[in-house]
Design a protein around this motif. Structure first.
Motif, PDB file in Angstrom:
ATOM      1  N   ALA A 125       0.830  -1.207   0.000  1.00 17.13           N
ATOM      2  CA  ALA A 125       0.000   0.000   0.000  1.00 17.13           C
ATOM      3  C   ALA A 125       0.861   1.253   0.000  1.00 17.13           C
ATOM      4  CB  ALA A 125      -0.932  -0.003   1.213  1.00 17.13           C
ATOM      5  N   GLY A 126       0.498   2.214  -0.850  1.00 19.92           N
ATOM      6  CA  GLY A 126       1.195   3.498  -0.889  1.00 19.92           C
ATOM      7  C   GLY A 126       2.436   3.513  -1.740  1.00 19.92           C
ATOM      8  N   VAL A 127       2.731   2.394  -2.450  1.00 21.84           N
ATOM      9  CA  VAL A 127       3.952   2.303  -3.254  1.00 21.84           C
ATOM     10  C   VAL A 127       3.603   2.210  -4.738  1.00 21.84           C
ATOM     11  CG1 VAL A 127       6.008   0.940  -3.766  1.00 21.84           C
ATOM     12  CG2 VAL A 127       5.242   1.199  -1.398  1.00 21.84           C
ATOM     13  N   ASP A 128       4.212   3.070  -5.537  1.00 23.50           N
ATOM     14  CA  ASP A 128       4.105   3.007  -6.994  1.00 23.50           C
ATOM     15  C   ASP A 128       5.454   2.589  -7.557  1.00 23.50           C
ATOM     16  OD1 ASP A 128       1.694   4.297  -6.373  1.00 23.50           O
ATOM     17  OD2 ASP A 128       1.685   5.328  -8.303  1.00 23.50           O
ATOM     18  N   LEU A 129       5.442   1.721  -8.567  1.00 23.66           N
ATOM     19  CA  LEU A 129       6.666   1.276  -9.229  1.00 23.66           C
ATOM     20  C   LEU A 129       6.718   1.851 -10.637  1.00 23.66           C
ATOM     21  CD1 LEU A 129       9.208  -0.571  -9.491  1.00 23.66           C
ATOM     22  CD2 LEU A 129       7.636  -2.351 -10.333  1.00 23.66           C
ATOM     23  N   ILE A 130       7.852   2.474 -10.961  1.00 25.01           N
ATOM     24  CA  ILE A 130       8.106   2.909 -12.328  1.00 25.01           C
ATOM     25  C   ILE A 130       9.340   2.159 -12.795  1.00 25.01           C
ATOM     26  CG2 ILE A 130       8.666   4.833 -13.850  1.00 25.01           C
ATOM     27  CD1 ILE A 130       7.219   6.695 -11.976  1.00 25.01           C
ATOM     28  N   ALA A 131       9.123   1.092 -13.585  1.00 18.79           N
ATOM     29  CA  ALA A 131      10.217   0.251 -14.062  1.00 18.79           C
ATOM     30  C   ALA A 131      10.503   0.555 -15.529  1.00 18.79           C
ATOM     31  CB  ALA A 131       9.863  -1.213 -13.870  1.00 18.79           C
ATOM     32  N   GLY A 132      11.722   0.256 -15.949  1.00 20.06           N
ATOM     33  CA  GLY A 132      12.114   0.490 -17.334  1.00 20.06           C
ATOM     34  C   GLY A 132      12.347   1.947 -17.670  1.00 20.06           C
ATOM     35  N   ARG A 133      12.503   2.776 -16.668  1.00 18.87           N
ATOM     36  CA  ARG A 133      12.736   4.215 -16.865  1.00 18.87           C
ATOM     37  C   ARG A 133      13.948   4.631 -16.034  1.00 18.87           C
ATOM     38  NH1 ARG A 133       9.693   4.350 -20.660  1.00 18.87           N
ATOM     39  NH2 ARG A 133      11.712   5.045 -21.444  1.00 18.87           N
ATOM     40  N   ARG A 134      14.698   5.579 -16.556  1.00 16.69           N
ATOM     41  CA  ARG A 134      15.882   6.076 -15.853  1.00 16.69           C
ATOM     42  C   ARG A 134      15.754   7.564 -15.573  1.00 16.69           C
ATOM     43  NH1 ARG A 134      19.552   2.118 -15.703  1.00 16.69           N
ATOM     44  NH2 ARG A 134      19.384   0.447 -17.263  1.00 16.69           N
ATOM     45  N   VAL A 135      16.446   7.991 -14.525  1.00 15.23           N
ATOM     46  CA  VAL A 135      16.455   9.409 -14.167  1.00 15.23           C
ATOM     47  C   VAL A 135      17.406  10.144 -15.102  1.00 15.23           C
ATOM     48  CG1 VAL A 135      17.013  11.089 -12.371  1.00 15.23           C
ATOM     49  CG2 VAL A 135      15.893   8.927 -11.760  1.00 15.23           C
ATOM     50  N   ALA A 136      16.912  11.193 -15.726  1.00 13.65           N
ATOM     51  CA  ALA A 136      17.733  12.018 -16.619  1.00 13.65           C
ATOM     52  C   ALA A 136      18.308  13.228 -15.894  1.00 13.65           C
ATOM     53  CB  ALA A 136      16.911  12.474 -17.823  1.00 13.65           C
ATOM     54  N   ASP A 137      17.579  13.709 -14.878  1.00 12.83           N
ATOM     55  CA  ASP A 137      18.043  14.889 -14.153  1.00 12.83           C
ATOM     56  C   ASP A 137      17.440  14.891 -12.757  1.00 12.83           C
ATOM     57  OD1 ASP A 137      19.454  17.203 -13.717  1.00 12.83           O
ATOM     58  OD2 ASP A 137      17.935  18.524 -14.586  1.00 12.83           O
ATOM     59  N   CYS A 138      18.133  15.557 -11.845  1.00 16.33           N
ATOM     60  CA  CYS A 138      17.671  15.661 -10.455  1.00 16.33           C
ATOM     61  C   CYS A 138      18.016  17.046  -9.929  1.00 16.33           C
ATOM     62  CB  CYS A 138      18.343  14.582  -9.606  1.00 16.33           C
ATOM     63  SG  CYS A 138      18.007  14.722  -7.845  1.00 16.33           S
ATOM     64  N   ARG A 139      17.055  17.684  -9.298  1.00 17.80           N
ATOM     65  CA  ARG A 139      17.268  19.010  -8.704  1.00 17.80           C
ATOM     66  C   ARG A 139      16.693  19.037  -7.298  1.00 17.80           C
ATOM     67  NH1 ARG A 139      17.966  22.724 -13.029  1.00 17.80           N
ATOM     68  NH2 ARG A 139      19.123  21.568 -14.641  1.00 17.80           N
ATOM     69  N   ILE A 140      17.366  19.751  -6.414  1.00 16.81           N
ATOM     70  CA  ILE A 140      16.853  19.985  -5.059  1.00 16.81           C
ATOM     71  C   ILE A 140      16.616  21.484  -4.919  1.00 16.81           C
ATOM     72  CG2 ILE A 140      17.278  19.814  -2.587  1.00 16.81           C
ATOM     73  CD1 ILE A 140      16.962  17.103  -3.865  1.00 16.81           C
ATOM     74  N   GLY A 141      15.377  21.855  -4.618  1.00 17.04           N
ATOM     75  CA  GLY A 141      15.020  23.265  -4.503  1.00 17.04           C
ATOM     76  C   GLY A 141      14.841  23.706  -3.062  1.00 17.04           C
ATOM     77  N   PRO A 142      14.567  24.995  -2.834  1.00 18.81           N
ATOM     78  CA  PRO A 142      14.457  25.531  -1.473  1.00 18.81           C
ATOM     79  C   PRO A 142      13.106  25.273  -0.813  1.00 18.81           C
ATOM     80  CG  PRO A 142      14.206  27.290  -3.069  1.00 18.81           C
ATOM     81  CD  PRO A 142      14.521  26.052  -3.854  1.00 18.81           C
ATOM     82  N   ARG A 143      12.084  24.992  -1.617  1.00 19.50           N
ATOM     83  CA  ARG A 143      10.737  24.838  -1.048  1.00 19.50           C
ATOM     84  C   ARG A 143      10.216  23.416  -1.246  1.00 19.50           C
ATOM     85  NH1 ARG A 143      10.715  29.709  -3.566  1.00 19.50           N
ATOM     86  NH2 ARG A 143       9.784  28.815  -5.463  1.00 19.50           N
ATOM     87  N   ARG A 144       9.308  23.026  -0.364  1.00 17.88           N
ATOM     88  CA  ARG A 144       8.721  21.689  -0.458  1.00 17.88           C
ATOM     89  C   ARG A 144       7.680  21.631  -1.573  1.00 17.88           C
ATOM     90  NH1 ARG A 144       6.794  19.814   5.394  1.00 17.88           N
ATOM     91  NH2 ARG A 144       6.476  17.879   4.195  1.00 17.88           N
ATOM     92  N   PRO A 145       7.611  20.484  -2.258  1.00 21.08           N
ATOM     93  CA  PRO A 145       8.562  19.366  -2.170  1.00 21.08           C
ATOM     94  C   PRO A 145       9.890  19.726  -2.838  1.00 21.08           C
ATOM     95  CG  PRO A 145       6.929  18.932  -3.875  1.00 21.08           C
ATOM     96  CD  PRO A 145       6.506  20.210  -3.195  1.00 21.08           C
ATOM     97  N   ARG A 146      10.985  19.539  -2.098  1.00 14.60           N
ATOM     98  CA  ARG A 146      12.294  20.032  -2.547  1.00 14.60           C
ATOM     99  C   ARG A 146      12.813  19.299  -3.786  1.00 14.60           C
ATOM    100  NH1 ARG A 146      12.570  19.551   2.871  1.00 14.60           N
ATOM    101  NH2 ARG A 146      12.977  21.409   4.129  1.00 14.60           N
ATOM    102  N   GLY A 147      12.596  17.965  -3.813  1.00 13.97           N
ATOM    103  CA  GLY A 147      13.197  17.167  -4.859  1.00 13.97           C
ATOM    104  C   GLY A 147      12.392  17.155  -6.144  1.00 13.97           C
ATOM    105  N   ARG A 148      13.100  17.251  -7.261  1.00 14.74           N
ATOM    106  CA  ARG A 148      12.450  17.148  -8.568  1.00 14.74           C
ATOM    107  C   ARG A 148      13.289  16.243  -9.457  1.00 14.74           C
ATOM    108  NH1 ARG A 148      10.284  21.795 -12.772  1.00 14.74           N
ATOM    109  NH2 ARG A 148      10.471  20.535 -14.660  1.00 14.74           N
TER     110      ARG A 148
END
Length: 393
Positions: A125-148
């Motif tokens: 419960a509460g878990v989503d799976l995204i398989a077969g996809r890779r992260v192209a970019d990651c950013r951490i910002g100052p406001r929530r939600p911080r991660g993108r």
């Protein structure tokens, strides 16, 4: 078509550490997305990769708590009742006996642990799976939600906490701006299952021979005549062994083992892995945390890496669950995880590296030093007790 999704936590990497962390959050009321480059089919039924994992008693308890243990076939478990360390041609052995339940630990094929972990996470419960996809970019910002996170299909994922669990050569670690001490050793580890004449007696052997390191791990077998042979050599030599026919390979291994095992027969595929150790300069920061090999990539000689990965995810999960509605991406909160896991990891990381340096040097002083160290260790009860705790904790 790309999407814009929001979760409490995004975990990148569905290896053992990533899967275990997701499982450790079960019932916490948090929305979690697990992102993995492999296909869902590969996660559901991972291929045999040659690796036998020596689980400590603490790791076994964790897997039982997660509901993983009962999903691993009992016939594939092999008790580890004694471990011994050999040096060169000396007949002397530093030995460690069982301390709990008549065993030091248990050996289990890596792919079976991964399969069982995925089974308990799938449908959680509460878990989503995204398989077969890779992260192209990651950013951490100052406001929530911080991660993108931006995936390779254009999907955007926002989360309060980004957890990198994507190997010791972590792409996520680089994108998060975390440096790491990476030591490529120029050597490779080859693992393969082999049948032999002698019964293994549930004894694991680590043999530091001149120019090569060999581990013999007792594999589950009714006749006790099957072992996982782990050979560490210069990468080109391993490549030559990998290319040999099964018959020529068995003859080569008998020569290299110098009669310690006879009647050798290759009974499965050979797998080779380049050796490298890594130590991340940070394990966490504002809006992110690193677990598993992304945080610490151990040398395999002491078999601590897998168990350390399980312990690290357990520590992070406790910190996150203990937030009780507070900001789970807070740098101050995540500093607790970093402090505790670095405290647990640093002595093991440095001690293992020092052990490897000592036992792979071929100078006369090094040979004398390691022979003396093994004999002193065998004769010193407190030393053996400390090592036993390290092996089983």
């Amino acid at each position: 078509m790309s999407q814009d999704l929001t979760f409490d936590i995004a975990v990148v990497g569905a290896g053992p550490a990533g899967l275990a962390f997701v499982r450790s959050l079960a019932g916490a009321g948090l929305s979690v997305v697990l992102i993995e480059g492999q296909s869902e089919t590969s996660l559901r039924d991972p291929a045999f990769d040659g690796r036998e994992i020596a689980l400590t008693h603490h790791s076994m308890r964790l897997l039982k708590t997660m509901g993983v243990w009962d999903r691993i076939p009992a016939d594939d478990l092999s008790d580890l009742r004694q471990a011994r360390v050999l040096d060169g041609g000396s007949p002397f052995a530093l030995t460690f006996g069982a301390v709990d339940a008549n065993r030091l630990g248990v050996l289990i094929p890596n792919h079976l642990i991964r399969r069982a972990l995925f089974e308990v996470v799938e449908g959680q419960a509460g878990v989503d799976l995204i398989a077969g996809r890779r992260v192209a970019d990651c950013r951490i910002g100052p406001r929530r939600p911080r991660g993108r996170l931006t995936l390779d299909d254009g999907t955007t994922i926002r989360a309060d906490l980004i957890v990198a669990a994507d190997s010791r050569f972590s792409f996520m670690r680089d994108r998060l701006g975390v440096g790491a001490e990476i030591n490529r050793l120029g050597r490779s580890m080859m693992v393969c299952p082999m049948r032999h004449d002698q019964a293994h007696g549930h004894v694991a052997t680590e043999w530091f021979d001149h120019g090569q390191t060999i581990a013999l791990l007792p594999v589950a077998d009714p006749q006790q005549r099957m072992s996982s042979v782990v050979m560490t050599l210069a990468a080109p030599v391993i490549a030559d062994l990998m290319a040999q026919s099964p018959e020529a390979f068995a003859s080569s291994m008998e020569r290299r083992l110098q009669g310690r095992l006879t009647g050798l027969e290759l009974v499965g595929a050979r797998h080779a892995y380049p050796l490298a150790t890594t130590w991340s300069h940070r394990f966490a920061g504002e809006g992110f945390a690193l677990i598993g090999d992304a945080a610490v990539g151990m040398h395999p000689v002491t078999a601590h890496g897998f168990n350390l990965g399980l312990r690290g995810q357990e520590t992070l999960a406790k910190v996150v669950r203990g937030a009780r509605g507070a900001d789970i991406g807070s740098g101050r909160l995540l500093a607790r995880y970093q402090h505790e896991h670095r405290l647990a990891s640093w002595p093991l990381y440095q001690g293992t590296n020092a052990l490897v340096r000592l036992f792979t040097q071929e100078t006369p002083p090094a040979r004398l030093a390691r022979g003396a160290m093994l004999r002193a260790g065998q004769a010193t009860a407190p030393f053996k007790a400390v090592v036993k705790r390290m092996l089983t904790a």
